[in-house]
Design a protein around this motif. Structure first.
Motif, PDB file in Angstrom:
ATOM      1  N   TYR A 198     -14.286  -0.836  -1.035  1.00 12.60           N
ATOM      2  CA  TYR A 198     -13.799  -1.898  -0.589  1.00 12.60           C
ATOM      3  C   TYR A 198     -14.434  -3.117  -1.354  1.00 12.60           C
ATOM      4  O   TYR A 198     -15.566  -2.932  -1.708  1.00 12.60           O
ATOM      5  CB  TYR A 198     -14.026  -1.888   0.649  1.00 12.60           C
ATOM      6  N   PRO A 199     -13.638  -4.339  -1.114  1.00  9.58           N
ATOM      7  CA  PRO A 199     -14.454  -5.285  -1.640  1.00  9.58           C
ATOM      8  C   PRO A 199     -15.648  -5.697  -1.096  1.00  9.58           C
ATOM      9  O   PRO A 199     -15.824  -5.719   0.212  1.00  9.58           O
ATOM     10  CB  PRO A 199     -13.324  -6.678  -1.607  1.00  9.58           C
ATOM     11  N   SER A 200     -16.736  -6.259  -1.747  1.00 13.40           N
ATOM     12  CA  SER A 200     -18.064  -6.359  -1.207  1.00 13.40           C
ATOM     13  C   SER A 200     -18.350  -7.888  -0.991  1.00 13.40           C
ATOM     14  O   SER A 200     -19.187  -8.225  -0.093  1.00 13.40           O
ATOM     15  CB  SER A 200     -19.230  -5.967  -1.816  1.00 13.40           C
ATOM     16  N   SER A 201     -17.409  -8.640  -1.524  1.00 11.73           N
ATOM     17  CA  SER A 201     -17.471  -9.900  -1.146  1.00 11.73           C
ATOM     18  C   SER A 201     -16.158 -10.680  -0.475  1.00 11.73           C
ATOM     19  O   SER A 201     -15.214 -10.065  -0.205  1.00 11.73           O
ATOM     20  CB  SER A 201     -17.863 -10.716  -2.532  1.00 11.73           C
ATOM     21  N   SER A 202     -16.243 -11.975  -0.545  1.00 11.59           N
ATOM     22  CA  SER A 202     -15.045 -12.910  -0.116  1.00 11.59           C
ATOM     23  C   SER A 202     -13.840 -12.795  -1.264  1.00 11.59           C
ATOM     24  O   SER A 202     -14.318 -12.759  -2.159  1.00 11.59           O
ATOM     25  CB  SER A 202     -15.543 -14.191   0.352  1.00 11.59           C
ATOM     26  N   VAL A 203     -12.745 -12.526  -0.769  1.00 17.48           N
ATOM     27  CA  VAL A 203     -11.729 -12.579  -1.411  1.00 17.48           C
ATOM     28  C   VAL A 203     -10.365 -13.324  -1.027  1.00 17.48           C
ATOM     29  O   VAL A 203     -10.354 -13.985   0.254  1.00 17.48           O
ATOM     30  CB  VAL A 203     -11.042 -11.154  -1.644  1.00 17.48           C
ATOM     31  N   THR A 204      -9.813 -14.125  -1.950  1.00 18.41           N
ATOM     32  CA  THR A 204      -8.389 -14.943  -1.500  1.00 18.41           C
ATOM     33  C   THR A 204      -7.443 -13.797  -1.209  1.00 18.41           C
ATOM     34  O   THR A 204      -7.670 -12.837  -1.371  1.00 18.41           O
ATOM     35  CB  THR A 204      -8.194 -15.775  -3.071  1.00 18.41           C
ATOM     36  N   SER A 205      -6.520 -14.375  -0.518  1.00 14.80           N
ATOM     37  CA  SER A 205      -5.376 -13.589  -0.216  1.00 14.80           C
ATOM     38  C   SER A 205      -4.815 -12.762  -1.753  1.00 14.80           C
ATOM     39  O   SER A 205      -4.352 -11.746  -1.447  1.00 14.80           O
ATOM     40  CB  SER A 205      -4.172 -14.314   0.563  1.00 14.80           C
ATOM     41  N   GLU A 230      -6.388 -11.833  -4.343  1.00 13.00           N
ATOM     42  CA  GLU A 230      -7.209 -10.891  -4.781  1.00 13.00           C
ATOM     43  C   GLU A 230      -7.193  -9.721  -3.662  1.00 13.00           C
ATOM     44  O   GLU A 230      -7.299  -8.561  -4.100  1.00 13.00           O
ATOM     45  CB  GLU A 230      -8.950 -11.632  -4.798  1.00 13.00           C
ATOM     46  N   LEU A 231      -7.001 -10.104  -2.329  1.00  5.97           N
ATOM     47  CA  LEU A 231      -6.811  -9.008  -1.444  1.00  5.97           C
ATOM     48  C   LEU A 231      -5.768  -7.948  -1.968  1.00  5.97           C
ATOM     49  O   LEU A 231      -5.807  -6.884  -1.762  1.00  5.97           O
ATOM     50  CB  LEU A 231      -6.428  -9.500  -0.221  1.00  5.97           C
ATOM     51  N   MET A 232      -4.294  -8.707  -2.208  1.00  3.94           N
ATOM     52  CA  MET A 232      -3.282  -7.864  -2.428  1.00  3.94           C
ATOM     53  C   MET A 232      -3.655  -7.137  -3.822  1.00  3.94           C
ATOM     54  O   MET A 232      -2.960  -6.053  -4.001  1.00  3.94           O
ATOM     55  CB  MET A 232      -2.091  -8.784  -2.688  1.00  3.94           C
ATOM     56  N   LYS A 233      -4.186  -7.494  -4.662  1.00  4.68           N
ATOM     57  CA  LYS A 233      -4.558  -7.002  -6.009  1.00  4.68           C
ATOM     58  C   LYS A 233      -5.536  -5.896  -5.753  1.00  4.68           C
ATOM     59  O   LYS A 233      -5.343  -4.875  -6.207  1.00  4.68           O
ATOM     60  CB  LYS A 233      -5.378  -8.169  -7.066  1.00  4.68           C
ATOM     61  N   TRP A 234      -6.599  -5.811  -4.739  1.00  4.55           N
ATOM     62  CA  TRP A 234      -7.209  -4.654  -4.239  1.00  4.55           C
ATOM     63  C   TRP A 234      -6.325  -3.680  -3.601  1.00  4.55           C
ATOM     64  O   TRP A 234      -6.588  -2.554  -3.942  1.00  4.55           O
ATOM     65  CB  TRP A 234      -8.152  -5.177  -3.213  1.00  4.55           C
ATOM     66  N   VAL A 235      -5.452  -4.276  -2.938  1.00  6.02           N
ATOM     67  CA  VAL A 235      -4.345  -3.171  -2.090  1.00  6.02           C
ATOM     68  C   VAL A 235      -3.682  -2.288  -3.358  1.00  6.02           C
ATOM     69  O   VAL A 235      -3.662  -1.208  -3.269  1.00  6.02           O
ATOM     70  CB  VAL A 235      -3.307  -3.828  -1.333  1.00  6.02           C
ATOM     71  N   GLU A 236      -3.390  -3.094  -4.408  1.00  2.00           N
ATOM     72  CA  GLU A 236      -2.641  -2.193  -5.625  1.00  2.00           C
ATOM     73  C   GLU A 236      -3.686  -1.389  -6.181  1.00  2.00           C
ATOM     74  O   GLU A 236      -3.227  -0.092  -6.693  1.00  2.00           O
ATOM     75  CB  GLU A 236      -2.097  -3.229  -6.553  1.00  2.00           C
ATOM     76  N   GLU A 237      -5.068  -1.604  -6.455  1.00  3.23           N
ATOM     77  CA  GLU A 237      -6.052  -1.014  -7.127  1.00  3.23           C
ATOM     78  C   GLU A 237      -6.256   0.235  -5.978  1.00  3.23           C
ATOM     79  O   GLU A 237      -6.334   1.642  -6.632  1.00  3.23           O
ATOM     80  CB  GLU A 237      -7.036  -1.559  -7.303  1.00  3.23           C
ATOM     81  N   ARG A 283      -0.883 -17.374   2.958  1.00  6.50           N
ATOM     82  CA  ARG A 283      -1.522 -17.207   1.457  1.00  6.50           C
ATOM     83  C   ARG A 283      -2.363 -18.371   1.270  1.00  6.50           C
ATOM     84  O   ARG A 283      -2.191 -19.653   1.702  1.00  6.50           O
ATOM     85  CB  ARG A 283      -0.432 -17.469   0.431  1.00  6.50           C
ATOM     86  N   SER A 284      -3.571 -18.229   0.693  1.00  9.45           N
ATOM     87  CA  SER A 284      -4.563 -19.255   0.453  1.00  9.45           C
ATOM     88  C   SER A 284      -5.471 -18.793  -0.675  1.00  9.45           C
ATOM     89  O   SER A 284      -5.572 -17.800  -0.906  1.00  9.45           O
ATOM     90  CB  SER A 284      -5.375 -19.324   1.804  1.00  9.45           C
ATOM     91  N   ASN A 285      -5.731 -19.700  -1.291  1.00  3.57           N
ATOM     92  CA  ASN A 285      -6.773 -19.689  -2.334  1.00  3.57           C
ATOM     93  C   ASN A 285      -8.470 -19.737  -1.898  1.00  3.57           C
ATOM     94  O   ASN A 285      -9.279 -19.710  -2.639  1.00  3.57           O
ATOM     95  CB  ASN A 285      -6.604 -20.660  -3.466  1.00  3.57           C
ATOM     96  N   PHE A 291      -7.397 -10.445  10.782  1.00  2.00           N
ATOM     97  CA  PHE A 291      -6.345 -11.251  10.784  1.00  2.00           C
ATOM     98  C   PHE A 291      -4.950 -10.502  10.711  1.00  2.00           C
ATOM     99  O   PHE A 291      -3.997 -10.571  11.455  1.00  2.00           O
ATOM    100  CB  PHE A 291      -6.447 -12.309   9.886  1.00  2.00           C
ATOM    101  N   ILE A 292      -4.925  -9.598   9.609  1.00  2.00           N
ATOM    102  CA  ILE A 292      -3.572  -8.706   9.403  1.00  2.00           C
ATOM    103  C   ILE A 292      -3.536  -7.877  10.357  1.00  2.00           C
ATOM    104  O   ILE A 292      -2.276  -7.776  10.998  1.00  2.00           O
ATOM    105  CB  ILE A 292      -4.003  -7.986   8.155  1.00  2.00           C
ATOM    106  N   ARG A 293      -4.491  -7.136  11.044  1.00  2.00           N
ATOM    107  CA  ARG A 293      -4.297  -6.385  12.202  1.00  2.00           C
ATOM    108  C   ARG A 293      -3.772  -7.029  13.422  1.00  2.00           C
ATOM    109  O   ARG A 293      -2.970  -6.371  14.109  1.00  2.00           O
ATOM    110  CB  ARG A 293      -5.637  -5.447  12.567  1.00  2.00           C
ATOM    111  N   LEU A 294      -4.398  -8.164  13.724  1.00  2.00           N
ATOM    112  CA  LEU A 294      -3.890  -8.975  14.724  1.00  2.00           C
ATOM    113  C   LEU A 294      -2.465  -9.330  14.440  1.00  2.00           C
ATOM    114  O   LEU A 294      -1.656  -9.352  15.462  1.00  2.00           O
ATOM    115  CB  LEU A 294      -4.632 -10.160  15.012  1.00  2.00           C
ATOM    116  N   ALA A 295      -2.024  -9.854  13.378  1.00  2.00           N
ATOM    117  CA  ALA A 295      -0.690 -10.186  13.145  1.00  2.00           C
ATOM    118  C   ALA A 295       0.315  -8.948  13.248  1.00  2.00           C
ATOM    119  O   ALA A 295       1.222  -9.323  13.916  1.00  2.00           O
ATOM    120  CB  ALA A 295      -0.552 -10.711  11.580  1.00  2.00           C
ATOM    121  N   TRP A 296      -0.316  -8.016  12.774  1.00  2.00           N
ATOM    122  CA  TRP A 296       0.618  -6.672  12.637  1.00  2.00           C
ATOM    123  C   TRP A 296       0.940  -6.219  14.484  1.00  2.00           C
ATOM    124  O   TRP A 296       1.975  -6.021  15.107  1.00  2.00           O
ATOM    125  CB  TRP A 296       0.171  -5.669  12.053  1.00  2.00           C
TER     126      TRP A 296
END
Length: 180
Positions: free
Chosen positions: A15-22, A24-31, A88-90, A101-106
């Protein structure tokens, strides 16, 4: 009838150990989806499994092919619940905050999410209908979130089996109908 649930082996992509943009989060999901897995021995409890269903994502396929020697039916319906950022945010946010946030939205069926809870429940019901109709002891290899819905659906249908808060990777959870 017995149904065995197995969560895929542990994924090597951490899992990412630092803060990520949205993005970067989606890139992590692909990886994460393309990541290798760490295989482990799975105790199949001496049950003569007659069939195996698996998610068609690579980590589940590898797990299914390792634990089951017969024909495996790969189903898109057993894929994990897809992640999508609430917005979406930088701006960088801690990974756990994005996931929260994603879990709450879902949970609240926010339009940012590609699938609603109702749609997930329907695809799980459909798979369980198919498996129960066949009436044989089967393994289902999938993902943590899907396993929680699968367990809930099996219990609704009179199956008994273990509880779990978060299923362990590469571990078998056996559910049996009350009549057998």
């Amino acid at each position: 009838m017995k149904i065995g649930l197995v969560r895929h082996f542990k994924v090597t992509r951490g899992y990412p150990s630092s803060s990520v943009t949205s993005d970067e989060l989606m890139k992590w999901v692909e990886e994460y989806d393309a990541s290798e897995v760490e295989e482990n021995l799975v105790d199949l409890k001496g049950i003569d499994w007659k069939g195996c269903y698996s998610s068609d994502l690579a980590r589940a396929q590898t797990t299914a092919e390792t634990v089951y020697e017969g024909e495996i039916i790969f189903l898109e319906e057993l894929r994990e619940i897809r992640l999508s950022p609430l917005f979406r945010s930088n701006r960088k946010l801690p990974f756990f905050l994005h996931i929260t946030f994603i879990r709450l939205a879902w949970w609240f069926n926010h339009r940012s999410q590609p699938e609603s809870r109702r749609e997930i429940e329907e695809r799980i019901r459909s798979v369980v209908d198919r498996i129960i109709h066949e009436g044989e002891d089967v393994l289902i290899v999938g993902h943590g979130g899907i396993m929680m819905f699968m367990r809930k659906e099996l219990r609704k249908r009179g199956f008994t089996g273990p509880s779990f808060r978060r299923p362990s990777n590469g571990k078998l959870y056996v559910y049996q109908d009350r009549t057998g």
